[in-house]
Design an enzyme around this catalytic site. Sequence first.
Site, PDB file in Angstrom:
ATOM      1  N   ARG A  69       0.837  -1.199   0.000  1.00 55.31           N
ATOM      2  CA  ARG A  69       0.000   0.000   0.000  1.00 55.31           C
ATOM      3  C   ARG A  69       0.871   1.247   0.000  1.00 55.31           C
ATOM      4  O   ARG A  69       1.961   1.244   0.570  1.00 55.31           O
ATOM      5  CB  ARG A  69      -0.886   0.033   1.240  1.00 55.31           C
ATOM      6  CG  ARG A  69      -1.751  -1.188   1.443  1.00 55.31           C
ATOM      7  CD  ARG A  69      -2.517  -1.086   2.742  1.00 55.31           C
ATOM      8  NE  ARG A  69      -3.305  -2.282   3.011  1.00 55.31           N
ATOM      9  CZ  ARG A  69      -4.063  -2.452   4.089  1.00 55.31           C
ATOM     10  NH1 ARG A  69      -4.124  -1.486   4.998  1.00 55.31           N
ATOM     11  NH2 ARG A  69      -4.754  -3.565   4.259  1.00 55.31           N
ATOM     12  N   ASP A 128       0.142   5.439   0.983  1.00 53.17           N
ATOM     13  CA  ASP A 128      -0.863   6.304   1.583  1.00 53.17           C
ATOM     14  C   ASP A 128      -1.267   7.427   0.635  1.00 53.17           C
ATOM     15  O   ASP A 128      -0.645   7.649  -0.404  1.00 53.17           O
ATOM     16  CB  ASP A 128      -0.320   6.904   2.879  1.00 53.17           C
ATOM     17  CG  ASP A 128      -0.125   5.860   3.967  1.00 53.17           C
ATOM     18  OD1 ASP A 128      -0.842   4.839   3.948  1.00 53.17           O
ATOM     19  OD2 ASP A 128       0.741   6.079   4.836  1.00 53.17           O
ATOM     20  N   ARG A 138       8.429   7.811   6.758  1.00 54.08           N
ATOM     21  CA  ARG A 138       8.122   9.209   7.050  1.00 54.08           C
ATOM     22  C   ARG A 138       8.519   9.591   8.477  1.00 54.08           C
ATOM     23  O   ARG A 138       8.938  10.728   8.729  1.00 54.08           O
ATOM     24  CB  ARG A 138       6.637   9.476   6.792  1.00 54.08           C
ATOM     25  CG  ARG A 138       6.281   9.415   5.310  1.00 54.08           C
ATOM     26  CD  ARG A 138       4.782   9.278   5.060  1.00 54.08           C
ATOM     27  NE  ARG A 138       4.042  10.383   5.620  1.00 54.08           N
ATOM     28  CZ  ARG A 138       2.705  10.412   5.668  1.00 54.08           C
ATOM     29  NH1 ARG A 138       1.992   9.384   5.232  1.00 54.08           N
ATOM     30  NH2 ARG A 138       2.091  11.458   6.183  1.00 54.08           N
TER      31      ARG A 138
END
Length: 250
Positions: free
Chosen positions: A50, A52, A197
Site C-alpha cells: 500500500r 498512503d 516518514r
Amino acid sequence: MRNIKLIIEYDGTAYSGWQVQPNGLTIQEVIEQALAKMLGERTPLHGSGRTDAGVHARGMVACFKTARTMPLRAFREGLNCLLPGDIAVREAHEVPLDFHPRFDAQAKHYRYTMLLDDLRSPLVRHTAWRVRGKLDIEAMRAACRLFVGEHDFAAFRATNCAAKTTVRRIFSMELVQEGRLLHLDINGSGFLKNMVRIITGTLIEVGHGKMSAADVARLLKGGDRQHAGMTVPPQGLCLMQVFYPAQSGE
C-alpha cells in the site's frame, strides 16, 4: 490463464492512496476500472503493498490474471490509453501463475525528498517537502548508519499500525544531495505504516540539533513513538522499486 505483472508509475497527489477504499478515489480502483474496459470483465488487481494518500510511485508492482491471449505490449498500451495522465503502466511481463507481488517481494526501495529552502518552490510542491533552516547533513548521515541492520522499529510506526511484529531489516540507507533537494534512500525487507516518514522526521530532528545519534540508538532498541520525530507529509515519499527473486520473472 495468464498472470500479468505490471510496473506502474503514478503521481499520488489526487488519490486516497493505492488500495481500494469506500471514502476516496484510489490508484488501484482507477486501474481496475481501466482493466474492466480493456478486458470486458472485472479483474482483481493485486499490488505489492500500500501507499498512503499523496504518496507516489515509480515502481509499484501489481498483477492480474486473464485468459486473454493479447501480446504484452497491448496490455501496456491499452491500459495507458484508458488511464489518466497521472498514472502510467511502464512495463508488462508474464510471470508464473503462483507469483504474488506482495508475498514474493524480497525488498523495497523508498525515497523521501526534502527541499532545503526557506522559500517554497511551486515546481516541486507535490514531490518534495520543504525543510526550513540549516541542516547538519553529516550528523544525519551518521544517524542513517545506525538504522542499517535488523532492529525493532516500534518507535517508527503509526499508532494505528496493525503489523504483528515491529522488527524489520534495513539493507541500506543514505542521503543524496542534488542541489536544493535532499533525498533519503532506504532499502529494506519491509516497512511498517509511516515508517519511512517517521524516520525522515527523526533525521530532520538530528539535522537541526534537537536529537543526537545516541537518541536514535535508544529508539532502535524498542523505544516509544512519542520520542521519535514527526511523521513528515506524504508528498515527498516515492516507492522507487520492489525487488524479487530472479525466478519470479523480475
